[in-house]
Enzyme design. Sequence first.
Site, mmCIF file in Angstrom:
data_model
loop_
_atom_site.group_PDB
_atom_site.id
_atom_site.type_symbol
_atom_site.label_atom_id
_atom_site.label_comp_id
_atom_site.label_asym_id
_atom_site.label_seq_id
_atom_site.Cartn_x
_atom_site.Cartn_y
_atom_site.Cartn_z
ATOM 1 N N LYS A 114 0.827 -1.206 0.000
ATOM 2 C CA LYS A 114 0.000 0.000 0.000
ATOM 3 C C LYS A 114 0.865 1.262 0.000
ATOM 4 O O LYS A 114 0.539 2.242 -0.669
ATOM 5 C CB LYS A 114 -0.982 -0.004 1.169
ATOM 6 C CG LYS A 114 -2.102 -1.000 0.939
ATOM 7 C CD LYS A 114 -3.219 -0.944 1.947
ATOM 8 C CE LYS A 114 -4.279 -1.985 1.562
ATOM 9 N NZ LYS A 114 -5.300 -2.195 2.539
ATOM 10 N N LYS A 197 -5.116 -10.841 -6.172
ATOM 11 C CA LYS A 197 -6.294 -11.212 -5.366
ATOM 12 C C LYS A 197 -7.464 -10.290 -5.682
ATOM 13 O O LYS A 197 -7.261 -9.127 -6.043
ATOM 14 C CB LYS A 197 -5.970 -11.188 -3.870
ATOM 15 C CG LYS A 197 -5.872 -9.803 -3.256
ATOM 16 C CD LYS A 197 -5.967 -9.853 -1.723
ATOM 17 C CE LYS A 197 -6.014 -8.422 -1.197
ATOM 18 N NZ LYS A 197 -6.301 -8.289 0.206
ATOM 19 N N LYS A 200 -11.125 -4.866 -3.168
ATOM 20 C CA LYS A 200 -11.918 -3.659 -3.433
ATOM 21 C C LYS A 200 -11.020 -2.491 -3.837
ATOM 22 O O LYS A 200 -11.496 -1.515 -4.382
ATOM 23 C CB LYS A 200 -12.759 -3.290 -2.222
ATOM 24 C CG LYS A 200 -11.886 -2.965 -1.038
ATOM 25 C CD LYS A 200 -12.642 -2.342 0.075
ATOM 26 C CE LYS A 200 -11.718 -1.856 1.157
ATOM 27 N NZ LYS A 200 -10.546 -2.640 1.476
#
Length: 334
Positions: A114, A197, A200
């Site tokens: 991230k 994966k 969202k």
Amino acid sequence: MSQPRVLSGIQPTNGSFHLGNYLGAVKQWVDLQKSHDAFYCVVDLHALTSSPDPKELRQNTLTSIAQLLALGIDPEQSTLFLQSQVAEHNQLGWIMECLTGFGEASRMTQFKDKSQKVGNDRIGVGVFTYPMLMAADILLYQADQVPVGEDQRQHIELTRDLATRFNSQYGKTFTIPQGYILKEGAKIYDLQDPTSKMSKSAESMSGLIEILDTPETNSKKIKSAITDTGREVHFDAAEKPGISNLLTIFSTLSGRSISDIEAEFVGKGYGDFKGAVAEVVVEYLRPVRTKTLELLDDPVHLNAILKAGAEKAEVVARKTVAEVYERIGLIARG
Ligand code: AQP
């Protein structure tokens, strides 16, 4: 004899859970509540790491609770609650932070991924410290098992390390939890990029199956899923990641074995296969969507479930924090 305890949580960061959340985690929650002392929470404090709009966060939190109920969590069997309504999560979270090494926390791959995406200047400290809050979520309840998807394996390892460290430094206080990660469904992949994966936070939503999306949209997304060269419907995660992902979805939702499904599609093309997967997914999710919308019409009922859940959770959480305070030398309020 008392039942073993499970605990798990899910973030209310989206209007809907996705199929990865369900197959990787929530489906196991539903199964385990029958044989375990189950604690399940919507981890709304974790959701703050993505700075959600307050109105959306409130709505998504209620929608998350309604979805869990519609997917089969039974508040009579499980303690269902909101993380932010039990203050002990924050109390133990800080203690876990003080127990964690900076280097150790820096090695968490979710944080590295991230922070690489948004850059070190923009990533919040909450994204860095969230695994320690997650450790507190688990250890507060003395959970034996934690049903999660594969992406959480490293965070469970950190939790185990922290519990072991605390126990050896201050005396046996925490149960050392184990991850409950199934082989099939532990990692559901993006339909358009079947090597990543399902998430969202993917750049495009076209590879994401949302539980609450309309049957038409979900059917279209599955029929447009990226497949592989060749024509054979055969499970081979390395050579055929797209078809293998669809086979996993088909198998876990229908309860049929992968070899049985492969046999059904011998001599048929990918088009027929994707049509069948779409039908299984859409029919599985249709009643969940209807039930969720029904439950959302009655927020008083949802809030009553949350209140009862928080009261039950608090009893266990308070006991753990009192013991931890005593062990580390904090003085209990007289
Ligand atoms: N693709 C997945 N396959 C299997 N399990 C998955 N989980 C998440 N994605 C997959 C599992 O779902 C549970 C809840 O995860 P969460 O609270 O982290 O939910 P999320 O943040 O909405 O999940 P995302 O999409 O993975 O968000 P990003 O990528 O933004 O962090 C967990 O048990 C998780 O393992």
